[in-house]
Design a protein around this motif. Structure first.
Motif, PDB file in Angstrom:
ATOM      1  N   ILE A  91       5.019 -11.870  -2.274  1.00 59.37           N
ATOM      2  CA  ILE A  91       5.467 -12.017  -0.887  1.00 59.37           C
ATOM      3  C   ILE A  91       6.875 -12.620  -0.902  1.00 59.37           C
ATOM      4  CG2 ILE A  91       5.010 -13.177   1.322  1.00 59.37           C
ATOM      5  CD1 ILE A  91       2.056 -13.611   0.108  1.00 59.37           C
ATOM      6  N   ARG A 141       4.898  -7.613  -0.252  1.00 60.67           N
ATOM      7  CA  ARG A 141       5.032  -7.876   1.180  1.00 60.67           C
ATOM      8  C   ARG A 141       6.412  -8.500   1.387  1.00 60.67           C
ATOM      9  NH1 ARG A 141       1.300  -4.958   1.171  1.00 60.67           N
ATOM     10  NH2 ARG A 141      -0.844  -5.322   1.899  1.00 60.67           N
ATOM     11  N   THR A 184       5.018  -3.226   1.735  1.00 59.04           N
ATOM     12  CA  THR A 184       5.388  -3.163   3.148  1.00 59.04           C
ATOM     13  C   THR A 184       6.614  -4.035   3.403  1.00 59.04           C
ATOM     14  OG1 THR A 184       4.036  -5.033   3.881  1.00 59.04           O
ATOM     15  CG2 THR A 184       2.949  -2.873   3.782  1.00 59.04           C
ATOM     16  N   LEU A 231       1.098 -10.576   8.187  1.00 59.86           N
ATOM     17  CA  LEU A 231       1.873  -9.506   7.559  1.00 59.86           C
ATOM     18  C   LEU A 231       1.846  -9.600   6.034  1.00 59.86           C
ATOM     19  CD1 LEU A 231       4.925  -9.296   9.983  1.00 59.86           C
ATOM     20  CD2 LEU A 231       3.059  -7.636   9.740  1.00 59.86           C
ATOM     21  N   ALA A 232       1.617 -10.805   5.503  1.00 62.00           N
ATOM     22  CA  ALA A 232       1.552 -10.998   4.048  1.00 62.00           C
ATOM     23  C   ALA A 232       0.218 -10.545   3.467  1.00 62.00           C
ATOM     24  CB  ALA A 232       1.780 -12.474   3.718  1.00 62.00           C
ATOM     25  N   GLY A 237      -1.897  -3.906   5.146  1.00 60.55           N
ATOM     26  CA  GLY A 237      -1.326  -2.929   4.224  1.00 60.55           C
ATOM     27  C   GLY A 237      -0.857  -1.632   4.859  1.00 60.55           C
ATOM     28  N   THR A 240       3.985  -1.182   8.375  1.00 56.61           N
ATOM     29  CA  THR A 240       5.285  -1.300   7.711  1.00 56.61           C
ATOM     30  C   THR A 240       6.397  -0.772   8.606  1.00 56.61           C
ATOM     31  OG1 THR A 240       6.405  -1.080   5.572  1.00 56.61           O
ATOM     32  CG2 THR A 240       5.347   0.910   6.425  1.00 56.61           C
TER      33      THR A 240
END
Length: 254
Positions: A91, A141, A184, A231-232, A237, A240
């Protein structure tokens, strides 16, 4: 939901108001966090706090890496240093940013240059640097903190709005390049969030801001931390190239 155990995160501007909230949110979900910023003493104190509050049986503790994002050499060394320390980066949170506000006709070249270098260029360099290791791992991420004003504009912030809008375009491009590898790239766009930066405002200024927000109050750092943790996550998944607006309804952007 949103368990980040076994994942490593690199967060820039990690000791600031929003950066520390993001770092806490990721650590609380089990991630190991590398805290980056320019103030070594502040970072070390925050690292110690994180290790006390969010120790995890799964990793050796959170770490700090000092980096001045206005220094290109240091920016280029940040991701390799984090990889050395953590072993992998799952991340990346590009959160650090500065403001140098001025009306367009008064804005000095150095005010433009400083904001573009720290807010936009360093973000590009860090994105570029994490892409290869993430592609090899087939997972990643990339989360960048933009701003409501990147979408709406704001008088006196031509440089800042240009940088934040630029990040959105960069993120969409990168998202398309790396999507097939399980990586993403998204943005979180805060509205007005209560931080040390907003605490300097007068009561009248705060009241004027709250008058523009349907929820009639500023947000908290934790509101941005929660968005970043989502989002992490593995659960995000299939999300994006998006911007998640967290602004209390101040600007409703589709």
């Amino acid at each position: 939901m949103f368990d980040l155990t076994g994942m490593n995160a690199l967060v820039t501007g990690a000791a600031g108001g929003i950066g520390s909230a993001i770092s806490r949110a990721l650590a609380a979900q089990g991630a190991r966090v590398a805290l980056s910023g320019s103030n070594g003493a502040k970072l070390r104190a925050f690292r110690d706090e994180l290790n006390e509050s969010f120790a995890h049986h799964d990793h050796d503790g959170h770490v700090e890496i000092t980096c001045d994002l206005s220094n290109t050499t240091q920016v280029e060394e940040l991701v390799p240093a984090a990889l050395d320390t953590l072993g992998k980066i799952d991340i990346l949170v590009n959160n650090a940013g500065i403001t140098r506000d001025n009306l367009a006709m008064r804005m000095k070249d150095e005010e433009w240059d400083a904001v573009i270098r720290i807010n936009l260029e360093s973000t590009f360099r860090l994105m570029r640097a994490v892409t290869r290791p993430m592609m090899k791992a087939r997972f990643g991420r990339i989360i960048t903190i933009t701003s409501v004003v990147g979408a709406t504009g704001n008088p006196g912030q031509m440089n800042y709005c240009a940088a934040k809008a630029g990040i959105t375009g960069m993120t969409k491009s990168l998202a398309q390049e790396v999507a097939s590898r399980g990586i993403t790239a998204n943005c979180v766009a805060p509205g007005f969030i209560r931080t040390p930066m907003t605490e300097v405002l007068t009561d009248d200024q705060k009241a004027a801001i709250n008058g523009r927000i349907p929820m009639a109050r500023m947000g908290e750092g934790d509101d941005i931390g929660a968005a970043a943790a989502y989002l992490a996550s593995r659960e995000a998944g299939y999300v994006t190239g998006q911007t998640l607006h967290v602004n209390g309804g101040m600007a409703m952007i589709s």
